[in-house]
Motif scaffolding. Structure first.
Motif, PDB file in Angstrom:
ATOM      1  N   GLY A  51      21.841 -37.443  45.718  1.00  0.00           N
ATOM      2  CA  GLY A  51      22.370 -36.476  44.777  1.00  0.00           C
ATOM      3  C   GLY A  51      23.593 -36.574  44.325  1.00  0.00           C
ATOM      4  N   GLY A  52      24.624 -37.075  45.466  1.00  0.00           N
ATOM      5  CA  GLY A  52      25.992 -37.422  45.093  1.00  0.00           C
ATOM      6  C   GLY A  52      26.069 -38.531  44.304  1.00  0.00           C
ATOM      7  N   ALA A  53      25.343 -39.625  44.523  1.00  0.00           N
ATOM      8  CA  ALA A  53      25.539 -41.016  43.919  1.00  0.00           C
ATOM      9  C   ALA A  53      24.906 -40.663  42.320  1.00  0.00           C
ATOM     10  N   VAL A  54      23.635 -40.324  42.175  1.00  0.00           N
ATOM     11  CA  VAL A  54      23.192 -40.454  40.715  1.00  0.00           C
ATOM     12  C   VAL A  54      23.850 -39.487  39.918  1.00  0.00           C
ATOM     13  N   LYS A  55      24.107 -38.166  40.359  1.00  0.00           N
ATOM     14  CA  LYS A  55      24.567 -36.993  39.362  1.00  0.00           C
ATOM     15  C   LYS A  55      25.670 -37.694  38.658  1.00  0.00           C
ATOM     16  N   ASN A  56      26.633 -38.681  39.159  1.00  0.00           N
ATOM     17  CA  ASN A  56      27.859 -39.047  38.335  1.00  0.00           C
ATOM     18  C   ASN A  56      27.439 -39.991  37.334  1.00  0.00           C
ATOM     19  N   VAL A  57      26.101 -40.654  37.272  1.00  0.00           N
ATOM     20  CA  VAL A  57      25.568 -41.670  36.518  1.00  0.00           C
ATOM     21  C   VAL A  57      25.104 -40.766  35.302  1.00  0.00           C
ATOM     22  N   LEU A  58      24.412 -39.660  35.656  1.00  0.00           N
ATOM     23  CA  LEU A  58      23.710 -38.819  34.869  1.00  0.00           C
ATOM     24  C   LEU A  58      24.860 -37.924  33.834  1.00  0.00           C
ATOM     25  N   ALA A  59      25.997 -37.564  34.586  1.00  0.00           N
ATOM     26  CA  ALA A  59      26.989 -36.823  33.929  1.00  0.00           C
ATOM     27  C   ALA A  59      27.369 -37.710  32.606  1.00  0.00           C
ATOM     28  N   ILE A  60      27.408 -38.951  32.880  1.00  0.00           N
ATOM     29  CA  ILE A  60      27.892 -39.848  31.671  1.00  0.00           C
ATOM     30  C   ILE A  60      26.970 -39.656  30.683  1.00  0.00           C
ATOM     31  N   ALA A  61      25.685 -39.899  30.927  1.00  0.00           N
ATOM     32  CA  ALA A  61      24.595 -39.422  29.787  1.00  0.00           C
ATOM     33  C   ALA A  61      24.697 -38.236  29.072  1.00  0.00           C
ATOM     34  N   SER A  62      25.090 -37.038  29.966  1.00  0.00           N
ATOM     35  CA  SER A  62      25.466 -35.779  29.427  1.00  0.00           C
ATOM     36  C   SER A  62      26.516 -35.861  28.424  1.00  0.00           C
ATOM     37  N   GLY A  63      27.598 -36.422  29.077  1.00  0.00           N
ATOM     38  CA  GLY A  63      28.777 -36.658  27.966  1.00  0.00           C
ATOM     39  C   GLY A  63      28.402 -37.575  26.781  1.00  0.00           C
ATOM     40  N   ILE A  64      27.623 -38.327  26.826  1.00  0.00           N
ATOM     41  CA  ILE A  64      27.462 -39.219  25.575  1.00  0.00           C
ATOM     42  C   ILE A  64      26.395 -38.364  24.674  1.00  0.00           C
ATOM     43  N   ALA A  65      25.390 -37.305  25.363  1.00  0.00           N
ATOM     44  CA  ALA A  65      24.777 -36.504  24.534  1.00  0.00           C
ATOM     45  C   ALA A  65      25.681 -35.553  23.747  1.00  0.00           C
ATOM     46  N   GLN A  66      26.458 -35.197  24.348  1.00  0.00           N
ATOM     47  CA  GLN A  66      27.621 -34.054  23.868  1.00  0.00           C
ATOM     48  C   GLN A  66      28.283 -34.769  22.744  1.00  0.00           C
ATOM     49  N   GLY A  67      28.978 -35.828  22.944  1.00  0.00           N
ATOM     50  CA  GLY A  67      29.730 -36.776  21.968  1.00  0.00           C
ATOM     51  C   GLY A  67      28.886 -37.044  20.771  1.00  0.00           C
ATOM     52  N   MET A  68      27.664 -37.230  20.920  1.00  0.00           N
ATOM     53  CA  MET A  68      26.803 -37.641  19.654  1.00  0.00           C
ATOM     54  C   MET A  68      26.348 -36.287  18.889  1.00  0.00           C
ATOM     55  N   GLY A  69      26.583 -35.200  19.321  1.00  0.00           N
ATOM     56  CA  GLY A  69      26.549 -33.995  18.542  1.00  0.00           C
ATOM     57  C   GLY A  69      25.312 -33.294  19.057  1.00  0.00           C
ATOM     58  N   PHE A  70      24.519 -33.912  20.065  1.00  0.00           N
ATOM     59  CA  PHE A  70      23.368 -33.280  20.364  1.00  0.00           C
ATOM     60  C   PHE A  70      23.646 -31.792  21.110  1.00  0.00           C
ATOM     61  N   GLY A  71      22.638 -30.825  21.142  1.00  0.00           N
ATOM     62  CA  GLY A  71      22.929 -29.503  21.502  1.00  0.00           C
ATOM     63  C   GLY A  71      22.601 -29.287  22.928  1.00  0.00           C
ATOM     64  N   ALA A  72      22.422 -27.919  23.136  1.00  0.00           N
ATOM     65  CA  ALA A  72      22.048 -27.440  24.612  1.00  0.00           C
ATOM     66  C   ALA A  72      20.462 -27.624  24.953  1.00  0.00           C
ATOM     67  N   ASN A  73      19.833 -27.850  23.973  1.00  0.00           N
ATOM     68  CA  ASN A  73      18.414 -28.363  24.270  1.00  0.00           C
ATOM     69  C   ASN A  73      18.243 -29.606  24.940  1.00  0.00           C
ATOM     70  N   ALA A  74      19.041 -30.654  24.656  1.00  0.00           N
ATOM     71  CA  ALA A  74      18.973 -32.029  25.054  1.00  0.00           C
ATOM     72  C   ALA A  74      19.804 -31.911  26.479  1.00  0.00           C
ATOM     73  N   ARG A  75      20.827 -30.963  26.670  1.00  0.00           N
ATOM     74  CA  ARG A  75      21.539 -31.104  27.878  1.00  0.00           C
ATOM     75  C   ARG A  75      20.482 -30.573  29.001  1.00  0.00           C
ATOM     76  N   ALA A  76      19.716 -29.412  28.613  1.00  0.00           N
ATOM     77  CA  ALA A  76      19.030 -28.848  29.568  1.00  0.00           C
ATOM     78  C   ALA A  76      17.817 -29.877  29.893  1.00  0.00           C
ATOM     79  N   ALA A  77      17.232 -30.747  28.908  1.00  0.00           N
ATOM     80  CA  ALA A  77      16.116 -31.730  29.216  1.00  0.00           C
ATOM     81  C   ALA A  77      16.787 -32.624  30.116  1.00  0.00           C
ATOM     82  N   LEU A  78      18.015 -33.158  29.548  1.00  0.00           N
ATOM     83  CA  LEU A  78      18.711 -34.204  30.573  1.00  0.00           C
ATOM     84  C   LEU A  78      18.947 -33.851  32.020  1.00  0.00           C
TER      85      LEU A  78
END
Length: 381
Positions: A215-242
């Motif tokens: 959990g600790g190792a993988v969540k940091n990789v996924l957090a980068i994906a969440s940041g990319i999604a936010q930076g691209m202008g995606f919304g709350a739906n995308a974050r919940a799915a991610l």
């Protein structure tokens, strides 16, 4: 009318009586003086422990001992009187009852090697680093077992930002040791919980080291994906799915390594993932936002020295998943961007164009996307 008997499990409290832990751990060494190490030192001192904090940088250690503040990594938080600061490993480990290892994941083995000559025999070691080692593909506790054999091991992880812990805001963590199921109150995890816990810093105990570490190792990789999604202008739906699909990636890898689903759904899995994917306090999420908006790492963190564990662990996480034949498409997309030079838009198109599938692994199903669906998604990229 017949009287319905209440089940015996409901007729009395199901909570165990509080136990008294054996052999309290009074003196704690914290090896690593970054933001998280400093915050743990502050919190342990609040719990009434004598704390020795080791830093690699001798000049910063001297300034901290005198000025009582880590002005580089955690400014604005004063060190309690119970914390001493050291640049010599021998001084930090002398008379310690346990040592918390709080260094970046890719520096853990080097730090263990530096500790070897100064480490008291049988001293319990607590892994607070999150990641997978590049060269070996080992989880952090496995690195410590290999580099420093013969020491009782625990892992501390969970949804925590260093600044909030240092401020004394309510936080909860998971403490894992293999003897927690068999030894209960006498386990290393329970003894550490008694030593480090306060009303604001609440430890929960488990015996599932593998699940906690994945959990600790993988969540940091996924957090980068969440940041990319936010930076691209995606919304709350995308974050919940991610977050939801990312949690499934964590679960599959944890199960492949012998971890348990209940751990993944707890503080060290879902808790840590939801925190780091939902707040710009997360350096990994902020790094992803910066990637998507074209900012340099220097600008992202105002020139401060920070370690972005998700960037450092994207390759070892996906390498391990590939070896175990675990499907981790979100982590693979992050790897493509941060390590393989794939443009963000191309990596996102590839991720979103995957076939539709069943949510449960009990149903074997893949449905190819219609071309119109792909074209519509590409309008946002």
């Amino acid at each position: 009318m017949a009287r319905i008997a209440r089940p015996s499990s409901l007729s009395s409290s199901t909570s165990p009586r509080p136990a008294t832990c054996a052999a309290p751990l009074q003196r704690i060494a914290v090896i690593g003086g970054g933001a998280w190490g400093t915050a743990l030192a502050i919190s342990a001192a609040r719990a009434g422990r004598a704390v020795a904090l080791w830093l690699r940088e001798a000049d910063l250690a001297a300034r901290m001992q005198q000025g009582r503040e880590n002005t580089v990594y955690l400014p604005g938080h004063r060190l309690p009187a119970g914390v001493t600061v050291h640049a010599r490993m021998e001084d930090a480990l002398r008379d310690a009852h346990a040592a918390l290892l709080v260094v970046p994941s890719q520096h853990l083995r080097v730090t263990c090697n530096a500790m070897a000559g100064a480490l008291p025999s049988g001293l319990p070691l607590v892994v607070c680093a999150k990641g997978i080692e590049h060269a070996s593909g080992l989880l952090m506790a496995q690195v410590v077992e290999e580099a420093l054999p013969g020491h009782p091991l625990a892992v501390l992880s969970g949804p925590t930002f260093a600044s909030e812990v240092a401020q004394g805001m309510p936080s909860a963590v998971t403490l894992a040791s293999e003897d927690a199921a068999s030894a209960a109150a006498h386990s290393l995890a329970a003894r550490l919980a008694a030593a480090l816990g306060t009303p604001a810093f609440r430890p929960y105990v488990t015996d599932d080291l593998r699940g906690v570490e994945v959990g600790g190792a993988v969540k940091n990789v996924l957090a980068i994906a969440s940041g990319i999604a936010q930076g691209m202008g995606f919304g709350a739906n995308a974050r919940a799915a991610l977050i939801t699909r990312g949690l499934e990636e964590i679960r599959q890898l944890a199960l492949a390594l012998g971890g348990r689903s209940d751990t993944v759904y707890g503080l060290a899995g879902l808790g840590d993932l939801s925190l780091t994917c939902s707040s710009e306090q997360s350096r990994n999420m902020r790094f992803g936002i910066g990637l998507a908006t074209g900012r340099s790492p220097l600008d992202m963190f105002d020139g401060r020295p920070v370690v972005v564990e998700g960037r450092d662990n994207a390759v070892p996480v996906t390498d391990l998943a590939r070896r175990l034949e675990v499907h981790m498409p979100i982590c693979e997309a992050v790897r493509a961007v941060v390590a393989d030079g794939v443009p963000i838009a191309a990596a996102m198109r590839q991720l979103l164009a995957r076939p539709f599938r069943a949510e449960t692994s009990a149903i074997a199903l893949q449905i190819a996307q219609p071309p119109a669906g792909r074209a519509h998604a590409e309008q946002r990229l």
